[in-house]
Design a protein around this motif. Structure first.
Motif, PDB file in Angstrom:
ATOM      1  N   LYS A 140       0.801  -1.313   0.066  1.00 44.01           N
ATOM      2  CA  LYS A 140      -0.125  -0.166   0.155  1.00 44.01           C
ATOM      3  C   LYS A 140       0.655   1.297   0.083  1.00 44.01           C
ATOM      4  O   LYS A 140       0.289   2.178  -0.155  1.00 44.01           O
ATOM      5  CB  LYS A 140      -0.998   0.011   1.158  1.00 44.01           C
ATOM      6  CG  LYS A 140      -2.070  -1.090   1.278  1.00 44.01           C
ATOM      7  CD  LYS A 140      -3.155  -0.702   1.965  1.00 44.01           C
ATOM      8  CE  LYS A 140      -4.242  -1.966   1.821  1.00 44.01           C
ATOM      9  NZ  LYS A 140      -5.031  -2.147   0.731  1.00 44.01           N
ATOM     10  N   PRO A 157       3.100   0.266  -4.605  1.00 45.66           N
ATOM     11  CA  PRO A 157       1.967   0.064  -5.296  1.00 45.66           C
ATOM     12  C   PRO A 157       2.336   0.372  -6.866  1.00 45.66           C
ATOM     13  O   PRO A 157       1.484   0.028  -7.747  1.00 45.66           O
ATOM     14  CB  PRO A 157       0.894   1.220  -5.026  1.00 45.66           C
ATOM     15  CG  PRO A 157       1.978   2.248  -4.099  1.00 45.66           C
ATOM     16  CD  PRO A 157       2.893   1.306  -3.619  1.00 45.66           C
ATOM     17  N   CYS A 203       1.644   6.880  -6.770  1.00 49.51           N
ATOM     18  CA  CYS A 203       2.258   5.855  -5.786  1.00 49.51           C
ATOM     19  C   CYS A 203       3.088   6.637  -4.775  1.00 49.51           C
ATOM     20  O   CYS A 203       3.312   5.904  -3.899  1.00 49.51           O
ATOM     21  CB  CYS A 203       3.259   4.977  -6.602  1.00 49.51           C
ATOM     22  SG  CYS A 203       2.407   4.182  -8.044  1.00 49.51           S
TER      23      CYS A 203
END
Length: 102
Positions: A5, A34, A46
């Motif tokens: 994440k 990510p 990201c």
């Protein structure tokens, strides 16, 4: 795919600085995490410091149902589908991995 994440690295230099607005004042780039499914594995969405209307690190759909033009196809595997994000301010492109004409 399940991706981390958070980015493995965040790049947010202090300059250049844009002081004409409260948002998007600094350049931001997330590397890895990510973005591991991109080549190169880096991008603004990201980073851990995204801004704007409803900002968040992007998520990748695991599949979609689409009505393709001129259906049905004998085999659409490998086709490229371009789709808009909500608000139409950016788009995604996906390669069809499997196709079911039913």
């Amino acid at each position: 795919p399940t991706l981390p994440k958070l980015p493995e690295k965040d790049f947010q230099p202090k300059t250049p600085f844009r002081n004409t607005t409260d948002a998007f004042q600094y350049y931001k780039l997330g590397i890895g995490g990510p973005c591991n499914n991109f080549e190169p594995p880096a991008g603004y969405w990201c980073s851990s410091g995204v801004e704007g209307g409803g900002p968040s690190i992007y998520t990748v759909p695991s599949g979609m149902v689409a009505s393709l033009p001129n259906e049905p196809y004998k085999n659409a595997t490998g086709a490229i589908v371009q789709v808009w994000r909500p608000g139409h301010w950016a788009s995604w492109m996906f390669e069809v991995g499997a196709y079911d004409s039913d």
